[in-house]
Write a protein that holds these residues in place. Structure first.
Motif, mmCIF file in Angstrom:
data_model
loop_
_atom_site.group_PDB
_atom_site.id
_atom_site.type_symbol
_atom_site.label_atom_id
_atom_site.label_comp_id
_atom_site.label_asym_id
_atom_site.label_seq_id
_atom_site.Cartn_x
_atom_site.Cartn_y
_atom_site.Cartn_z
ATOM 1 N N UNK A 24 0.822 -1.210 0.000
ATOM 2 C CA UNK A 24 0.000 0.000 0.000
ATOM 3 C C UNK A 24 0.859 1.265 0.000
ATOM 4 N N UNK A 25 1.925 1.251 0.784
ATOM 5 C CA UNK A 25 2.813 2.420 0.836
ATOM 6 C C UNK A 25 3.447 2.662 -0.531
ATOM 7 N N UNK A 26 3.934 1.601 -1.158
ATOM 8 C CA UNK A 26 4.579 1.735 -2.461
ATOM 9 C C UNK A 26 3.583 2.242 -3.505
ATOM 10 N N UNK A 27 2.350 1.746 -3.458
ATOM 11 C CA UNK A 27 1.337 2.192 -4.413
ATOM 12 C C UNK A 27 1.131 3.697 -4.351
ATOM 13 N N UNK A 28 1.118 4.242 -3.143
ATOM 14 C CA UNK A 28 0.899 5.697 -3.024
ATOM 15 C C UNK A 28 2.080 6.494 -3.553
ATOM 16 N N UNK A 29 3.192 5.834 -3.788
ATOM 17 C CA UNK A 29 4.401 6.494 -4.301
ATOM 18 C C UNK A 29 4.632 6.167 -5.772
#
Length: 362
Positions: A106-111
């Motif tokens: 999820x963190x990577x997706x937002x980036x």
């Protein structure tokens, strides 16, 4: 800025019907589209081509497009949280996560390098504040409630507000769904009983659903979950005042032009010092210091919840003030009843908080 949206499901329709619907909605000022990839059973190349063409046309009309996804959709398209190129190729603006990819994913997706927004399911209590602390890009995160095809399964009022506040406290844009009342509408699944977020909205007229969601003060974007909504429904949604609570009023016969002016021509706001018996708006009093409002008889000993009242000459200091009864009030001759909020809309009165603006629909 609040936006109105529609949902479109190309796998259950035709390009011609979808484009005509987009054009009608765009003409009424709608600017957001929700579509679903969960129910699409096609290969990656065909899906990218079909939805890419649809999204391109939507962009030409000024829409932004969100697609509903999960792990299976990602796998089918050959995407991962670390590589969302297939979504970028389609031209997607927002990827909605019906289910998530774990904290790291999820963190990577937002980036992601494409600037595609990542939308979280607001009908759950996700620990998004924790993700933001650990590196998620808050500026690229939005939230959208579920819709509920099965009758009696939509959110209750308490949990709609509880979950919504979680995301609003993070200053995260939030969307919710309302439902067309047309008989032949559809969604992504073979269930045809409407697609609202809140169960109580399922059978309400669409403009009342929108006014309910907006009255909560928690939702930014309001999206019709099923399609196709009628032209009248699109127009009714477009006519809703998205800035304040507005209630329909059934005017009494024989009211004066002055009373009509007070109801419709002033910017009303609830006083800062609320009474348990009524909602008061005093702005109109200053215009009636030197004007008269003759007392009118009303054949009932009490006013009841939903009665809209104007103070008359018998209490001249408060003359011209508009009041909405929220409990029984004795009819002592100092107030004229000018109309009544229909019973099915009286729940909106609970949303008119101290100092909040409100108004009436003719």
């Amino acid at each position: 800025m609040r936006r109105l949206g529609i949902s479109v499901y190309p796998e259950h329709s035709t390009p011609e019907a979808d484009r005509a619907y987009l054009e009608r909605a765009a003409a009424h000022g709608f600017t957001r589209i929700f579509t679903c990839l969960l129910s699409v059973d096609k290969g990656a190349e065909e899906t990218v081509e079909e939805f890419g063409s649809f999204i391109s046309y939507a962009h030409d009309l000024g829409f932004m497009v969100a697609v509903d996804t999960n792990e299976t959709v990602f796998e089918r398209l050959g995407a991962t949280p670390f590589d969302i190129a297939p979504f970028a190729k389609m031209g997607v603006d927002i990827i909605r996560l019906d289910s998530h990819f774990g904290d790291r994913g999820n963190i990577v997706l937002t980036r992601n390098p494409y600037g595609i927004g990542i939308e979280f399911n607001a009908s759950h209590n996700h620990p998004l504040a924790n993700l933001i602390e650990r590196g998620a890009n808050a500026k690229n995160m939005v939230a959208c409630h579920n819709f509920y095809p099965e009758p009696y399964t939509g959110l209750c009022e308490e949990y709609f507000e509880r979950y919504s506040k979680i995301y609003k406290d993070l200053s995260m844009p939030l969307a919710a769904f309302v439902s067309s009342q047309q008989p032949d509408t559809f969604g992504p699944w073979p269930v045809f009983a409407g697609l609202p977020t809140c169960e109580d909205d399922r059978h309400r007229p669409i403009d009342l659903q929108v006014r309910h969601v907006i009255a909560s003060g928690l939702v930014d974007d309001v999206i019709i979950g099923n399609c196709f909504a009628s032209e009248d429904e699109l127009a009714a949604m477009a006519a809703v005042d998205l800035t304040r609570v507005r209630c329909r009023i059934d005017l009494d016969e024989g009211i004066s032009e002055a009373e009509r002016e007070i109801v419709f021509d002033f910017d009303h706001a609830a006083r800062h010092d609320p009474s348990p018996y009524m909602i008061r708006s005093s702005w109109s009093r200053s215009s009636f210091r030197e004007r008269q409002i003759a007392p009118r008889a009303f054949d009932a000993p009490v006013f009841t919840k939903g009665d809209v009242l104007v103070v008359n000459d018998n209490m001249a200091h408060y003359r011209g003030e508009i009041q909405i009864a929220t409990r029984d009030i004795p009819n002592d001759g100092v107030r004229n009843r000018v109309g009544r909020i229909p019973e099915e809309e009286q729940f909106l009165l609970d949303y008119i908080l101290p100092e909040h603006p409100f108004g009436f629909i003719r």
